[in-house]
Design an enzyme around this catalytic site. Sequence first.
Site, PDB file in Angstrom:
ATOM      1  N   SER A 259       0.861  -1.188   0.000  1.00  0.00           N
ATOM      2  CA  SER A 259       0.000   0.000   0.000  1.00  0.00           C
ATOM      3  C   SER A 259       0.900   1.241   0.000  1.00  0.00           C
ATOM      4  O   SER A 259       1.751   1.359  -0.869  1.00  0.00           O
ATOM      5  CB  SER A 259      -0.940  -0.083   1.201  1.00  0.00           C
ATOM      6  OG  SER A 259      -1.894   0.934   1.148  1.00  0.00           O
TER       7      SER A 259
ATOM      8  N   HIS B 121      -2.824  -0.907  -3.276  1.00  0.00           N
ATOM      9  CA  HIS B 121      -3.983  -0.019  -3.084  1.00  0.00           C
ATOM     10  C   HIS B 121      -3.804   1.221  -3.954  1.00  0.00           C
ATOM     11  O   HIS B 121      -2.832   1.951  -3.803  1.00  0.00           O
ATOM     12  CB  HIS B 121      -4.100   0.402  -1.617  1.00  0.00           C
ATOM     13  CG  HIS B 121      -4.421  -0.753  -0.718  1.00  0.00           C
ATOM     14  ND1 HIS B 121      -4.040  -0.802   0.591  1.00  0.00           N
ATOM     15  CD2 HIS B 121      -5.099  -1.900  -0.957  1.00  0.00           C
ATOM     16  CE1 HIS B 121      -4.468  -1.935   1.127  1.00  0.00           C
ATOM     17  NE2 HIS B 121      -5.106  -2.628   0.211  1.00  0.00           N
TER      18      HIS B 121
ATOM     19  N   ASP C 192      -4.734  -4.398   5.776  1.00  0.00           N
ATOM     20  CA  ASP C 192      -5.046  -5.346   4.704  1.00  0.00           C
ATOM     21  C   ASP C 192      -3.884  -6.333   4.534  1.00  0.00           C
ATOM     22  O   ASP C 192      -2.729  -5.985   4.731  1.00  0.00           O
ATOM     23  CB  ASP C 192      -5.294  -4.585   3.395  1.00  0.00           C
ATOM     24  CG  ASP C 192      -5.963  -5.449   2.328  1.00  0.00           C
ATOM     25  OD1 ASP C 192      -6.409  -6.567   2.648  1.00  0.00           O
ATOM     26  OD2 ASP C 192      -6.037  -4.991   1.168  1.00  0.00           O
TER      27      ASP C 192
END
Lengths: 279, 188
Positions: free
Chosen positions: B14, B41, B134
Site C-alpha cells: 500500500s 492499493h 489489509d
Amino acid sequence: MKEIPAPEKIEDIEIRLLLEALYVRYHYDFRNYAMASIKRRLRQAREQLGFATISALQESVLHDTQMLPRLLGYLTIQVSEMFRDPSYFQAIREQVVPHLRTYPSLKIWIAGCSGGEELYSLVILFREEGLESRTIFYATDISQEALRTAEAGVYTLDRIQLFTENHRKSGGKSSLSDYYNAAYGRASFDKTLRQNVVFSDHSLVTDAVFGEMHLVSCRNVLIYFDRPLQDRAIGLFKHSLARKGFLGLGAKESLRFSAHSGSFKDFVREEKIYQRAGE
Amino acid sequence: MTEGRAQAIVIGASAGALEALSVVLPALPATFDLPIIVVVHIPPDKRSFLAELLQAKSKIRVLEADDKEPICGGTAYFAPPNYHLLVEANKSLSLSSEEAVLFSRPSIDVLFESAADAYGAGLIAIVLTGANQDGASGLRAVVNAGGTAIVQTPKAAFASAMPEAAITMCPTAHIMSLDAILSFLHEV
Ligand SMILES: C[S@@+](CC[C@H](N)C(=O)[O-])C[C@H]1O[C@@H](n2cnc3c(N)ncnc32)[C@H](O)[C@@H]1O
C-alpha cells in the site's frame, strides 16, 4: 487404502454439491460461475448465517424456502452506480445515439440491471437525447430483490453526489436533480422514467433470447462467469441483436477471447462497445 | 523454506508500494519463471500506470491483469483500479467488483485467500509496506494452506502498520528486509 483428501478439498466438494442442489431444487444455476468469488461469498454466507459447514447450509436451503433469498443475496453481487464509468455513457451518447436516431422505434436490453442504476442512467440519457419516447427498455436480472429495487427507483441520498458527478462527467445535458425527489434521506426517481420500461426475471445462464434489440448493455455481469458461460451469454446477445445492433460491456470485459468475436466488430474499443456485424 | 517447488508469488503493498516494488521487480532476471500476482492499493477512479512504470524498469513481463487470463510464469500481474483480483483453481485470474474489503478494492486479503486455495503449499505470499491492516488475514490463510509467509521488516518499511498487522496475525511469518526478500526470490 485410499488417501483421505485434505480439509480444503472437502469444502470444494460441499460447494459443488450446494450449487447442484440450488440448481435441481430452484433452477438457479451458479455451477459455471467464476468459483474463486463464489467460494468467498459462500464462506461469508456460512459464517454470517450461522452454519458450521456448507453442507449444513445446503440442508437448510433445500428444506427452507426462506433461506433461498438470503443465500441469493450472497451469491449475486449488487454493487452498482448511476453512470458508472462516465466515459462509457459519453461514448453511448456521442457515438451510438447518432446511429440509434435513424430507427423509428428502439429496443434496449439492460441485462443484469441490479438495482436499476444502469437502467435509469440510460433512460435519462435517452430522454436528454429525445429518444426515450420511441424506446422500450427491457431491464432483466435473476435477483428478485434487485428487480424490486429497480422498480422502486429509490436510492439513499448519500449516493446521489457520486451519481450527479458521474452524470455530469458523462456529458449529461440536464441536472440529475430534475429526475428525483429527495425526502427523508432518500431520492425517489420520477415514475415517468419507468413508463417505457419492462422489468423481468431473466437469467443469462438458463433463459433464451426474447426479442430483437438495437442495444444490449450488460456491464459487470460476465466477469462473474467462467469462460464457457461467458460465451453462452455472448451468444444470447448475438442472437438478440438486430443487424448492426450494439453491445456494451463492462470496463474489464471483452469479446477478445470469445468464440463469437467474429460476429462483432469494435465500435468504441476503449469503452468495450461492439457492433453486430451485418451479414 | 518451501517444501517442494514454489508455484507462484503474491505480493500486497500500500503506502510506499511503488518504491518498494521498484526495488523488487526490476531486480528479477529475465529467466525468473514464477508468476507474481500483485495487489497495490490505488485510487478507484483513475487509470493506473503502475504496470507500465514497472515494466519500463523490469526484465520480466509486467501487466495489468485481465479477467479470466491464464497465469503465466515470468509475469507480474497487477490488479486494476476498483476491482478485486482473484486466482481460480485452474490457475487463471478473475476480476470482481464485489464490495470493498477494509475500504479497499482491490483487496490484498481477497487475492491472498483465493491464491492460498489455488496454490496451497506452492504459494509464497509477501506483505510489504502499508498504513492499514489489509493482507494480515490473507497471509494467515496462506499459512493455513501450507504456503510460505514473508513480511517486510516493519522498521525498514515506508509505512509499518501493514507489516506489523501481518506479523501479529501470523507470528511464524519470515520477517525480511527488501534485500533479503530479493535473495530469497533468487533462490526459489
Ligand atoms: C455487479 S452487478 C452489475 C450492475 C450493473 N450492470 C452495473 O454495471 O453497474 C451484477 C448483476 O448481475 C446479476 N446477475 C448475476 N447472474 C446473472 C444471470 N445469470 N443472469 C442475469 N443477471 C445476473 C446480479 O444479480 C447483479 O444484479
